[in-house]
Design a protein around this motif. Structure first.
Motif, PDB file in Angstrom:
ATOM      1  N   ALA A   1       0.839  -1.204   0.000  1.00  0.00           N
ATOM      2  CA  ALA A   1       0.000   0.000   0.000  1.00  0.00           C
ATOM      3  C   ALA A   1       0.870   1.248   0.000  1.00  0.00           C
ATOM      4  O   ALA A   1       0.559   2.243  -0.683  1.00  0.00           O
ATOM      5  N   GLY A   2       1.978   1.222   0.758  1.00  0.00           N
ATOM      6  CA  GLY A   2       2.890   2.369   0.768  1.00  0.00           C
ATOM      7  C   GLY A   2       3.516   2.604  -0.593  1.00  0.00           C
ATOM      8  O   GLY A   2       3.653   3.754  -1.037  1.00  0.00           O
ATOM      9  N   LEU A   3       3.893   1.533  -1.278  1.00  0.00           N
ATOM     10  CA  LEU A   3       4.455   1.675  -2.624  1.00  0.00           C
ATOM     11  C   LEU A   3       3.429   2.248  -3.601  1.00  0.00           C
ATOM     12  O   LEU A   3       3.761   3.075  -4.462  1.00  0.00           O
ATOM     13  N   ARG A   4       2.197   1.796  -3.469  1.00  0.00           N
ATOM     14  CA  ARG A   4       1.145   2.312  -4.351  1.00  0.00           C
ATOM     15  C   ARG A   4       0.895   3.797  -4.076  1.00  0.00           C
ATOM     16  O   ARG A   4       0.685   4.576  -4.996  1.00  0.00           O
ATOM     17  N   ALA A   5       0.938   4.179  -2.810  1.00  0.00           N
ATOM     18  CA  ALA A   5       0.743   5.590  -2.470  1.00  0.00           C
ATOM     19  C   ALA A   5       1.923   6.422  -2.961  1.00  0.00           C
ATOM     20  O   ALA A   5       1.746   7.568  -3.410  1.00  0.00           O
ATOM     21  N   TYR A   6       3.134   5.877  -2.895  1.00  0.00           N
ATOM     22  CA  TYR A   6       4.324   6.585  -3.371  1.00  0.00           C
ATOM     23  C   TYR A   6       4.217   6.871  -4.869  1.00  0.00           C
ATOM     24  O   TYR A   6       4.681   7.897  -5.344  1.00  0.00           O
ATOM     25  N   ARG A   7       3.574   5.977  -5.595  1.00  0.00           N
ATOM     26  CA  ARG A   7       3.383   6.160  -7.037  1.00  0.00           C
ATOM     27  C   ARG A   7       2.126   6.966  -7.365  1.00  0.00           C
ATOM     28  O   ARG A   7       1.686   6.994  -8.506  1.00  0.00           O
ATOM     29  N   ARG A   8       1.543   7.547  -6.323  1.00  0.00           N
ATOM     30  CA  ARG A   8       0.351   8.414  -6.435  1.00  0.00           C
ATOM     31  C   ARG A   8      -0.882   7.672  -6.945  1.00  0.00           C
ATOM     32  O   ARG A   8      -1.698   8.217  -7.678  1.00  0.00           O
ATOM     33  N   ARG A   9      -0.991   6.459  -6.565  1.00  0.00           N
ATOM     34  CA  ARG A   9      -2.200   5.675  -6.862  1.00  0.00           C
ATOM     35  C   ARG A   9      -2.921   5.452  -5.539  1.00  0.00           C
ATOM     36  O   ARG A   9      -2.887   4.378  -4.951  1.00  0.00           O
ATOM     37  N   PHE A  10      -3.568   6.524  -5.091  1.00  0.00           N
ATOM     38  CA  PHE A  10      -4.117   6.539  -3.747  1.00  0.00           C
ATOM     39  C   PHE A  10      -5.324   5.620  -3.580  1.00  0.00           C
ATOM     40  O   PHE A  10      -5.507   5.024  -2.524  1.00  0.00           O
ATOM     41  N   LEU A  11      -6.138   5.496  -4.598  1.00  0.00           N
ATOM     42  CA  LEU A  11      -7.290   4.600  -4.505  1.00  0.00           C
ATOM     43  C   LEU A  11      -6.827   3.154  -4.357  1.00  0.00           C
ATOM     44  O   LEU A  11      -7.323   2.411  -3.503  1.00  0.00           O
ATOM     45  N   SER A  12      -5.863   2.758  -5.166  1.00  0.00           N
ATOM     46  CA  SER A  12      -5.320   1.410  -5.074  1.00  0.00           C
ATOM     47  C   SER A  12      -4.604   1.210  -3.736  1.00  0.00           C
ATOM     48  O   SER A  12      -4.704   0.145  -3.126  1.00  0.00           O
TER      49      SER A  12
END
Length: 149
Positions: A18-29
């Motif tokens: 989830a942190g990696l997804r947020a780092y890539r600005r994919r907040f919904l995912s």
């Protein structure tokens, strides 16, 4: 103890994804991953893993009986027959087949039965126009026509 370690390892792994997804600005995912990552820890802390183990064991026992026990197959056939009868009667009821009561002679002193009359709505006179549901707006149409609109 092993259950706790596995649960929190799965939770930590999910939070990392989830942190990696947020780092890539994919907040919904990232939010979805975080929500799913919380499930193993929540199940462990509420004590639902033993319940899940019991449910899994009972399901496996039922599946074993399903394969090898003729009583279970008889029960499945009876449930299928019941469902078939219910669906068939529903289908016949929609087709218009009704249960007809047998003719019985009238009891002495009983009033004679009147035949049932089907209620049909009165027919509107044909005006040549189709009824589009806007008949209530005929006066508005006339006003607009007079003004040239």
């Amino acid at each position: 103890m092993l259950t706790a370690a596995i649960s929190f390892a799965l939770t930590a792994g999910g939070v990392a994804v989830a942190g990696l997804r947020a780092y890539r600005r994919r907040f919904l995912s990232a939010t979805r991953w975080f929500a799913v990552a919380l499930v193993p820890a929540g199940l462990y802390l509420t004590g639902l893993f033993p319940v899940a183990r019991t449910i899994g064991s009972e399901f496996a026992d039922w599946a074993t009986r399903l394969v090898f026990d003729p009583r279970v197959w008889t029960g499945i056939v009876l449930l299928g027959l019941s469902a078939l009868l219910l669906v068939t009667t529903r289908w016949l009821g929609r087709r218009g087949a009704v249960d007809a009561a047998p003719d019985r002679p009238a009891a002495a002193g009983a009033a004679p039965e009147r035949p049932a009359v089907a209620a049909t709505p009165p027919k509107k006179p044909a005006t040549g126009k189709r009824d589009d549901g806007l008949g209530d707006f005929s006066d508005i149409e006339e006003i607009l026509r007079k003004r040239g609109i």
